[in-house]
Motif scaffolding. Sequence first.
Motif, PDB file in Angstrom:
ATOM      1  N   VAL A  16       0.842  -1.199   0.000  1.00  0.00           N
ATOM      2  CA  VAL A  16       0.000   0.000   0.000  1.00  0.00           C
ATOM      3  C   VAL A  16       0.874   1.245   0.000  1.00  0.00           C
ATOM      4  O   VAL A  16       1.945   1.262   0.608  1.00  0.00           O
ATOM      5  N   PRO A  17       0.443   2.275  -0.706  1.00  0.00           N
ATOM      6  CA  PRO A  17       1.294   3.467  -0.795  1.00  0.00           C
ATOM      7  C   PRO A  17       1.357   4.216   0.535  1.00  0.00           C
ATOM      8  O   PRO A  17       0.390   4.222   1.300  1.00  0.00           O
ATOM      9  N   PHE A  18       2.507   4.794   0.774  1.00  0.00           N
ATOM     10  CA  PHE A  18       2.665   5.659   1.939  1.00  0.00           C
ATOM     11  C   PHE A  18       2.339   7.076   1.475  1.00  0.00           C
ATOM     12  O   PHE A  18       3.129   7.712   0.788  1.00  0.00           O
ATOM     13  N   LEU A  19       1.142   7.516   1.804  1.00  0.00           N
ATOM     14  CA  LEU A  19       0.694   8.833   1.337  1.00  0.00           C
ATOM     15  C   LEU A  19       0.632   9.781   2.517  1.00  0.00           C
ATOM     16  O   LEU A  19      -0.369   9.888   3.205  1.00  0.00           O
ATOM     17  N   ALA A  20       1.733  10.424   2.766  1.00  0.00           N
ATOM     18  CA  ALA A  20       1.779  11.363   3.870  1.00  0.00           C
ATOM     19  C   ALA A  20       1.875  12.775   3.318  1.00  0.00           C
ATOM     20  O   ALA A  20       2.804  13.070   2.555  1.00  0.00           O
ATOM     21  N   PRO A  21       0.909  13.612   3.638  1.00  0.00           N
ATOM     22  CA  PRO A  21       1.013  14.992   3.169  1.00  0.00           C
ATOM     23  C   PRO A  21       2.207  15.678   3.793  1.00  0.00           C
ATOM     24  O   PRO A  21       2.579  15.366   4.919  1.00  0.00           O
ATOM     25  N   SER A  22       2.823  16.548   3.032  1.00  0.00           N
ATOM     26  CA  SER A  22       3.946  17.298   3.602  1.00  0.00           C
ATOM     27  C   SER A  22       3.413  18.226   4.687  1.00  0.00           C
ATOM     28  O   SER A  22       2.359  18.839   4.535  1.00  0.00           O
ATOM     29  N   GLN A  23       4.128  18.266   5.774  1.00  0.00           N
ATOM     30  CA  GLN A  23       3.684  19.035   6.937  1.00  0.00           C
ATOM     31  C   GLN A  23       3.877  20.533   6.706  1.00  0.00           C
ATOM     32  O   GLN A  23       4.949  20.954   6.278  1.00  0.00           O
ATOM     33  N   PRO A  24       2.859  21.321   6.986  1.00  0.00           N
ATOM     34  CA  PRO A  24       3.052  22.761   6.873  1.00  0.00           C
ATOM     35  C   PRO A  24       3.987  23.268   7.963  1.00  0.00           C
ATOM     36  O   PRO A  24       4.033  22.709   9.045  1.00  0.00           O
ATOM     37  N   ASP A  25       4.748  24.290   7.675  1.00  0.00           N
ATOM     38  CA  ASP A  25       5.675  24.853   8.671  1.00  0.00           C
ATOM     39  C   ASP A  25       4.930  25.685   9.706  1.00  0.00           C
ATOM     40  O   ASP A  25       3.959  26.313   9.402  1.00  0.00           O
TER      41      ASP A  25
ATOM     42  N   SER B  43       0.054  -2.943  14.269  1.00  0.00           N
ATOM     43  CA  SER B  43       1.370  -2.382  13.965  1.00  0.00           C
ATOM     44  C   SER B  43       1.602  -1.155  14.833  1.00  0.00           C
ATOM     45  O   SER B  43       0.711  -0.337  14.988  1.00  0.00           O
ATOM     46  N   GLY B  44       2.776  -1.049  15.357  1.00  0.00           N
ATOM     47  CA  GLY B  44       3.079   0.169  16.085  1.00  0.00           C
ATOM     48  C   GLY B  44       3.508   1.261  15.120  1.00  0.00           C
ATOM     49  O   GLY B  44       4.363   1.038  14.279  1.00  0.00           O
ATOM     50  N   GLY B  45       2.854   2.411  15.215  1.00  0.00           N
ATOM     51  CA  GLY B  45       3.356   3.558  14.470  1.00  0.00           C
ATOM     52  C   GLY B  45       2.770   3.773  13.094  1.00  0.00           C
ATOM     53  O   GLY B  45       3.001   4.802  12.481  1.00  0.00           O
ATOM     54  N   LEU B  46       2.008   2.795  12.576  1.00  0.00           N
ATOM     55  CA  LEU B  46       1.402   2.971  11.261  1.00  0.00           C
ATOM     56  C   LEU B  46      -0.110   3.087  11.394  1.00  0.00           C
ATOM     57  O   LEU B  46      -0.719   2.449  12.241  1.00  0.00           O
ATOM     58  N   LYS B  47      -0.696   3.905  10.553  1.00  0.00           N
ATOM     59  CA  LYS B  47      -2.157   3.948  10.523  1.00  0.00           C
ATOM     60  C   LYS B  47      -2.649   3.909   9.085  1.00  0.00           C
ATOM     61  O   LYS B  47      -1.950   4.340   8.158  1.00  0.00           O
ATOM     62  N   ILE B  48      -3.835   3.363   8.935  1.00  0.00           N
ATOM     63  CA  ILE B  48      -4.474   3.290   7.615  1.00  0.00           C
ATOM     64  C   ILE B  48      -5.208   4.605   7.365  1.00  0.00           C
ATOM     65  O   ILE B  48      -5.907   5.117   8.244  1.00  0.00           O
ATOM     66  N   ASP B  49      -5.024   5.140   6.195  1.00  0.00           N
ATOM     67  CA  ASP B  49      -5.790   6.304   5.770  1.00  0.00           C
ATOM     68  C   ASP B  49      -6.685   5.917   4.607  1.00  0.00           C
ATOM     69  O   ASP B  49      -6.360   5.027   3.823  1.00  0.00           O
ATOM     70  N   GLY B  72      -7.011  10.984   4.213  1.00  0.00           N
ATOM     71  CA  GLY B  72      -7.278  11.039   5.648  1.00  0.00           C
ATOM     72  C   GLY B  72      -8.313  12.068   6.047  1.00  0.00           C
ATOM     73  O   GLY B  72      -8.972  12.688   5.217  1.00  0.00           O
ATOM     74  N   GLU B  73      -8.439  12.198   7.361  1.00  0.00           N
ATOM     75  CA  GLU B  73      -9.435  13.124   7.913  1.00  0.00           C
ATOM     76  C   GLU B  73      -9.129  14.565   7.541  1.00  0.00           C
ATOM     77  O   GLU B  73     -10.019  15.401   7.434  1.00  0.00           O
ATOM     78  N   GLN B  74      -7.845  14.837   7.336  1.00  0.00           N
ATOM     79  CA  GLN B  74      -7.452  16.213   7.007  1.00  0.00           C
ATOM     80  C   GLN B  74      -7.772  16.581   5.561  1.00  0.00           C
ATOM     81  O   GLN B  74      -7.653  17.731   5.172  1.00  0.00           O
ATOM     82  N   GLN B  75      -8.125  15.548   4.772  1.00  0.00           N
ATOM     83  CA  GLN B  75      -8.409  15.761   3.339  1.00  0.00           C
ATOM     84  C   GLN B  75      -7.224  16.438   2.646  1.00  0.00           C
ATOM     85  O   GLN B  75      -7.394  17.332   1.805  1.00  0.00           O
ATOM     86  N   SER B  76      -6.022  16.013   3.006  1.00  0.00           N
ATOM     87  CA  SER B  76      -4.815  16.576   2.398  1.00  0.00           C
ATOM     88  C   SER B  76      -4.693  16.101   0.962  1.00  0.00           C
ATOM     89  O   SER B  76      -5.002  14.955   0.649  1.00  0.00           O
ATOM     90  N   LYS B  77      -4.208  16.981   0.098  1.00  0.00           N
ATOM     91  CA  LYS B  77      -4.030  16.626  -1.306  1.00  0.00           C
ATOM     92  C   LYS B  77      -2.646  16.029  -1.513  1.00  0.00           C
ATOM     93  O   LYS B  77      -1.642  16.631  -1.130  1.00  0.00           O
TER      94      LYS B  77
END
Lengths: 25, 129
Positions: A16-25, B43-49, B72-77
Amino acid sequence: NVEPRSVAVFPWHSLVPFLAPSQPD
Amino acid sequence: PPITSSHLPSHFMKGAIIQLATGELKRVEDLQTQDFVRSAEVSGGLKIDSSTVVDIQESQWPGFVMLHFVVGEQQSKVSIEVPPEHPFFVYGQGWSSCSPGRTAQLFSLPCHRLQVGDVCISISLQSLN
């Protein structure tokens, strides 16, 4: 007789892809 | 740079053995939504979005597609570039790709067609707060 062979095992999270949004500063 | 096909074959190939976080082994084609959800739970440290596909475009890289998600909940693009045969796991539906025919050809993995509105499983790091 069939010789046992080693089989690759992949972790679930590699599928599954790791889709992490870049964190705003 | 986009994810290339050379990174894909082995674990998406039909028959590939996948180890869940519970230790259970399953074939890639037999995985179900609950397997991912349960694995993330233990799993420690991982979450499903939940990542919803909002647009599918041709990439500037020949032979790739650009997928746009809200995550995710933040609806980040978030946007990623992948080959069209790259499978994604859609909630309640299973493996899906932009080119199911090519996925079947390369990996023998049965796939649905990935469409705008599909909700894919993705992972991210669990927030510490």
